[in-house]
Design a protein around this motif. Sequence first.
Motif, mmCIF file in Angstrom:
data_model
loop_
_atom_site.group_PDB
_atom_site.id
_atom_site.type_symbol
_atom_site.label_atom_id
_atom_site.label_comp_id
_atom_site.label_asym_id
_atom_site.label_seq_id
_atom_site.Cartn_x
_atom_site.Cartn_y
_atom_site.Cartn_z
ATOM 1 N N PHE A 1 69.874 136.485 -51.124
ATOM 2 C CA PHE A 1 70.416 137.075 -51.733
ATOM 3 C C PHE A 1 72.398 136.548 -51.989
ATOM 4 O O PHE A 1 73.036 137.517 -52.345
ATOM 5 C CB PHE A 1 70.746 138.635 -50.642
ATOM 6 N N ASP A 2 72.387 135.446 -52.481
ATOM 7 C CA ASP A 2 73.747 134.307 -52.107
ATOM 8 C C ASP A 2 75.128 135.275 -51.600
ATOM 9 O O ASP A 2 75.629 135.575 -51.731
ATOM 10 C CB ASP A 2 74.353 135.263 -53.687
ATOM 11 N N LEU A 3 74.661 135.328 -50.309
ATOM 12 C CA LEU A 3 75.723 136.069 -49.639
ATOM 13 C C LEU A 3 76.085 134.671 -48.465
ATOM 14 O O LEU A 3 76.224 133.666 -48.939
ATOM 15 C CB LEU A 3 75.148 136.234 -48.020
ATOM 16 N N PRO A 4 77.651 134.485 -48.536
ATOM 17 C CA PRO A 4 78.278 133.506 -47.513
ATOM 18 C C PRO A 4 77.471 132.936 -46.767
ATOM 19 O O PRO A 4 76.686 134.493 -45.696
ATOM 20 C CB PRO A 4 79.716 133.495 -47.993
ATOM 21 N N LEU A 5 77.562 131.890 -46.370
ATOM 22 C CA LEU A 5 76.776 130.927 -44.333
ATOM 23 C C LEU A 5 77.992 131.813 -43.610
ATOM 24 O O LEU A 5 78.883 132.138 -43.634
ATOM 25 C CB LEU A 5 76.422 129.482 -44.867
#
Length: 55
Positions: free
Chosen positions: A21-25
Amino acid sequence: MSDLPISLLLGLGIGFACRWFDLPLPAPPKLVGALLVLAITLGFIGVDRLMGGAA
């Protein structure tokens, strides 16, 4: 079921979802923050062993 396989699957699942989902870690971006997470983890493991939680 052991804690190790469950924690590995959970970590891999969170990492996969963040990448998909292209979220920051959900991890600290600085070395000091990463060392804090390591210290908390080692403290948790140490107290767990002292209290007899790990065989």
